[in-house]
Design a protein around this motif. Structure first.
Motif, PDB file in Angstrom:
ATOM      1  N   PRO A  46       0.767  -1.147  -0.045  1.00 14.77           N
ATOM      2  CA  PRO A  46      -0.102   0.047  -0.034  1.00 14.77           C
ATOM      3  C   PRO A  46       0.888   1.235  -0.158  1.00 14.77           C
ATOM      4  CG  PRO A  46       0.019  -1.061   2.110  1.00 14.77           C
ATOM      5  CD  PRO A  46       0.920  -1.856   1.546  1.00 14.77           C
ATOM      6  N   VAL A  47       0.635   2.062  -0.853  1.00 12.74           N
ATOM      7  CA  VAL A  47       1.413   3.322  -1.186  1.00 12.74           C
ATOM      8  C   VAL A  47       0.432   4.621  -1.681  1.00 12.74           C
ATOM      9  CG1 VAL A  47       3.513   1.937  -1.980  1.00 12.74           C
ATOM     10  CG2 VAL A  47       2.055   2.989  -3.638  1.00 12.74           C
ATOM     11  N   MET A  48       1.027   5.645  -1.293  1.00 11.91           N
ATOM     12  CA  MET A  48       0.407   7.039  -1.864  1.00 11.91           C
ATOM     13  C   MET A  48       1.376   7.363  -2.885  1.00 11.91           C
ATOM     14  SD  MET A  48      -1.995   9.132  -0.948  1.00 11.91           S
ATOM     15  CE  MET A  48      -2.463   8.569   0.749  1.00 11.91           C
ATOM     16  N   VAL A  49       0.729   7.913  -4.148  1.00 11.48           N
ATOM     17  CA  VAL A  49       1.616   8.504  -5.058  1.00 11.48           C
ATOM     18  C   VAL A  49       1.710   9.856  -4.661  1.00 11.48           C
ATOM     19  CG1 VAL A  49       1.537   9.324  -7.596  1.00 11.48           C
ATOM     20  CG2 VAL A  49       0.606   7.016  -6.877  1.00 11.48           C
ATOM     21  N   GLN A  50       3.083  10.417  -4.975  1.00 14.16           N
ATOM     22  CA  GLN A  50       3.510  11.731  -4.638  1.00 14.16           C
ATOM     23  C   GLN A  50       4.028  12.377  -5.755  1.00 14.16           C
ATOM     24  OE1 GLN A  50       5.603  12.006  -1.066  1.00 14.16           O
ATOM     25  NE2 GLN A  50       3.888  12.351  -0.090  1.00 14.16           N
ATOM     26  N   MET A  51       3.331  13.412  -6.464  1.00 10.05           N
ATOM     27  CA  MET A  51       4.077  14.227  -7.397  1.00 10.05           C
ATOM     28  C   MET A  51       4.990  15.230  -6.947  1.00 10.05           C
ATOM     29  SD  MET A  51       2.570  12.429  -9.998  1.00 10.05           S
ATOM     30  CE  MET A  51       2.889  13.274 -11.572  1.00 10.05           C
ATOM     31  N   SER A  52       6.127  14.854  -7.100  1.00 15.20           N
ATOM     32  CA  SER A  52       7.297  15.867  -6.321  1.00 15.20           C
ATOM     33  C   SER A  52       7.469  17.199  -7.217  1.00 15.20           C
ATOM     34  CB  SER A  52       8.543  14.928  -6.106  1.00 15.20           C
ATOM     35  OG  SER A  52       9.122  14.477  -7.136  1.00 15.20           O
ATOM     36  N   GLY A  53       8.144  17.757  -6.305  1.00 15.28           N
ATOM     37  CA  GLY A  53       8.736  19.089  -6.926  1.00 15.28           C
ATOM     38  C   GLY A  53       9.953  19.610  -6.552  1.00 15.28           C
ATOM     39  N   GLY A  54      10.235  20.759  -6.524  1.00 18.30           N
ATOM     40  CA  GLY A  54      11.591  21.164  -5.885  1.00 18.30           C
ATOM     41  C   GLY A  54      12.964  20.681  -6.756  1.00 18.30           C
ATOM     42  N   LEU A  55      13.805  20.139  -6.056  1.00 17.14           N
ATOM     43  CA  LEU A  55      14.822  19.484  -6.695  1.00 17.14           C
ATOM     44  C   LEU A  55      14.710  18.152  -7.284  1.00 17.14           C
ATOM     45  CD1 LEU A  55      17.613  20.451  -3.975  1.00 17.14           C
ATOM     46  CD2 LEU A  55      17.315  21.546  -5.912  1.00 17.14           C
ATOM     47  N   ILE A  56      13.658  17.404  -6.778  1.00 14.54           N
ATOM     48  CA  ILE A  56      13.422  16.148  -7.312  1.00 14.54           C
ATOM     49  C   ILE A  56      12.162  16.425  -8.299  1.00 14.54           C
ATOM     50  CG2 ILE A  56      12.940  13.830  -6.862  1.00 14.54           C
ATOM     51  CD1 ILE A  56      14.514  13.924  -4.327  1.00 14.54           C
ATOM     52  N   ILE A  57      12.077  16.111  -9.414  1.00 11.16           N
ATOM     53  CA  ILE A  57      11.134  16.278 -10.228  1.00 11.16           C
ATOM     54  C   ILE A  57      10.621  14.915 -10.659  1.00 11.16           C
ATOM     55  CG2 ILE A  57      10.055  17.204 -12.354  1.00 11.16           C
ATOM     56  CD1 ILE A  57      12.048  19.640 -11.890  1.00 11.16           C
ATOM     57  N   GLY A  58       9.179  14.537 -10.536  1.00 14.69           N
ATOM     58  CA  GLY A  58       8.643  13.286 -11.112  1.00 14.69           C
ATOM     59  C   GLY A  58       7.812  12.773 -10.045  1.00 14.69           C
ATOM     60  N   THR A  59       7.619  11.379 -10.112  1.00 14.99           N
ATOM     61  CA  THR A  59       6.622  10.802  -9.294  1.00 14.99           C
ATOM     62  C   THR A  59       7.559   9.828  -8.353  1.00 14.99           C
ATOM     63  OG1 THR A  59       5.332  10.699 -11.177  1.00 14.99           O
ATOM     64  CG2 THR A  59       4.701   9.273  -9.382  1.00 14.99           C
ATOM     65  N   GLN A  60       6.856   9.749  -6.777  1.00 19.35           N
ATOM     66  CA  GLN A  60       7.371   9.052  -6.031  1.00 19.35           C
ATOM     67  C   GLN A  60       6.334   8.202  -5.370  1.00 19.35           C
ATOM     68  OE1 GLN A  60      10.073  10.995  -3.121  1.00 19.35           O
ATOM     69  NE2 GLN A  60      10.027  12.887  -4.554  1.00 19.35           N
ATOM     70  N   LEU A  61       6.662   7.162  -4.777  1.00 21.66           N
ATOM     71  CA  LEU A  61       5.519   6.206  -3.761  1.00 21.66           C
ATOM     72  C   LEU A  61       6.152   6.474  -2.547  1.00 21.66           C
ATOM     73  CD1 LEU A  61       5.801   3.204  -6.046  1.00 21.66           C
ATOM     74  CD2 LEU A  61       4.113   5.134  -6.215  1.00 21.66           C
ATOM     75  N   LYS A  62       4.939   6.824  -1.589  1.00 27.33           N
ATOM     76  CA  LYS A  62       5.322   6.813  -0.341  1.00 27.33           C
ATOM     77  C   LYS A  62       4.410   5.589   0.620  1.00 27.33           C
ATOM     78  CE  LYS A  62       4.829   9.498   4.132  1.00 27.33           C
ATOM     79  NZ  LYS A  62       4.719   8.526   4.874  1.00 27.33           N
ATOM     80  N   PRO A  63       5.082   4.671   1.034  1.00 31.62           N
ATOM     81  CA  PRO A  63       4.504   3.501   1.524  1.00 31.62           C
ATOM     82  C   PRO A  63       3.857   4.048   2.830  1.00 31.62           C
ATOM     83  CG  PRO A  63       7.196   3.342   1.325  1.00 31.62           C
ATOM     84  CD  PRO A  63       6.661   4.620   0.891  1.00 31.62           C
ATOM     85  N   GLN A  64       2.844   3.128   2.993  1.00 35.06           N
ATOM     86  CA  GLN A  64       2.023   3.401   4.322  1.00 35.06           C
ATOM     87  C   GLN A  64       3.037   2.881   5.473  1.00 35.06           C
ATOM     88  OE1 GLN A  64      -1.660   1.050   4.005  1.00 35.06           O
ATOM     89  NE2 GLN A  64      -2.062   1.638   6.126  1.00 35.06           N
ATOM     90  N   ASN A  65       3.013   3.824   6.791  1.00 38.35           N
ATOM     91  CA  ASN A  65       3.955   3.463   7.732  1.00 38.35           C
ATOM     92  C   ASN A  65       5.457   3.734   7.600  1.00 38.35           C
ATOM     93  OD1 ASN A  65       1.312   2.487   9.238  1.00 38.35           O
ATOM     94  ND2 ASN A  65       1.579   0.695   8.485  1.00 38.35           N
ATOM     95  N   SER A  66       5.779   4.398   6.640  1.00 39.20           N
ATOM     96  CA  SER A  66       7.223   4.884   6.345  1.00 39.20           C
ATOM     97  C   SER A  66       7.390   6.145   5.795  1.00 39.20           C
ATOM     98  CB  SER A  66       7.888   3.724   5.550  1.00 39.20           C
ATOM     99  OG  SER A  66       9.170   3.898   5.240  1.00 39.20           O
ATOM    100  N   ASP A  67       8.639   6.607   6.139  1.00 41.64           N
ATOM    101  CA  ASP A  67       8.941   7.919   5.618  1.00 41.64           C
ATOM    102  C   ASP A  67       9.782   7.926   4.163  1.00 41.64           C
ATOM    103  OD1 ASP A  67       7.270   9.436   7.202  1.00 41.64           O
ATOM    104  OD2 ASP A  67       8.784   9.498   8.626  1.00 41.64           O
ATOM    105  N   VAL A  68      10.149   6.617   4.306  1.00 39.52           N
ATOM    106  CA  VAL A  68      11.331   6.384   2.952  1.00 39.52           C
ATOM    107  C   VAL A  68      10.732   6.195   1.581  1.00 39.52           C
ATOM    108  CG1 VAL A  68      13.158   4.990   2.135  1.00 39.52           C
ATOM    109  CG2 VAL A  68      13.028   5.397   4.689  1.00 39.52           C
ATOM    110  N   LYS A  69      10.994   7.036   0.921  1.00 36.15           N
ATOM    111  CA  LYS A  69       9.983   6.962  -0.502  1.00 36.15           C
ATOM    112  C   LYS A  69      10.670   5.982  -1.397  1.00 36.15           C
ATOM    113  CE  LYS A  69       7.919  11.533   0.053  1.00 36.15           C
ATOM    114  NZ  LYS A  69       8.648  12.394   0.789  1.00 36.15           N
ATOM    115  N   TRP A  70       9.708   5.554  -2.342  1.00 35.50           N
ATOM    116  CA  TRP A  70      10.109   4.680  -3.340  1.00 35.50           C
ATOM    117  C   TRP A  70      10.273   5.286  -4.754  1.00 35.50           C
ATOM    118  CZ3 TRP A  70       6.932  -0.288  -2.435  1.00 35.50           C
ATOM    119  CH2 TRP A  70       6.906  -0.788  -1.137  1.00 35.50           C
TER     120      TRP A  70
END
Length: 116
Positions: A46-70
């Motif tokens: 289970p993850v949440m899609v995050q459209m990132s901005g700033g220095l890192i542009i693109g799409t990331q996945l934020k897993p449930q119960n973790s701050d480490v993005k994929w």
């Protein structure tokens, strides 16, 4: 009887194998990493899609119960919406280069995705 056992062993061996070859898109996503290979297989995380901005542009996945993005390499376009809750199946990727790097998001190759 022996023939049936051999057939059963063969079928089990085939169904337990996973594709170990990287997708072409994974090589394109992480072209700066040499010797890239699949490492750990994840099913329906289970993850949440995050459209990132700033220095890192693109799409990331934020897993449930973790701050480490994929990373979201190979995520189908219909799932590229900010704050979309989905399940992903795929592989964490590794290489000899990654052993000495602190890399965020973690390299991840999506093989399938579905809505939560």
């Amino acid at each position: 009887m022996m023939r049936n056992l051999m057939f059963l062993a063969f079928v089990l061996a085939l169904t337990s194998c996973k594709e170990e070859q990287l997708n072409r898109s994974a090589f394109e996503c992480y072209s700066e990493l040499k010797g890239l290979r699949r490492w750990h297989y994840v099913v329906d995380a289970p993850v949440m899609v995050q459209m990132s901005g700033g220095l890192i542009i693109g799409t990331q996945l934020k897993p449930q119960n973790s701050d480490v993005k994929w990373g979201a390499c190979n995520l189908p376009g219909q799932f590229m919406r900010d704050s979309l809750a989905i399940y992903v199946t795929g592989y964490f990727l590794t290489s000899d280069d990654l052993a000495v790097m602190n890399l965020t998001p973690l390299p991840f190759e999506v093989t399938s995705a579905k809505l939560r």
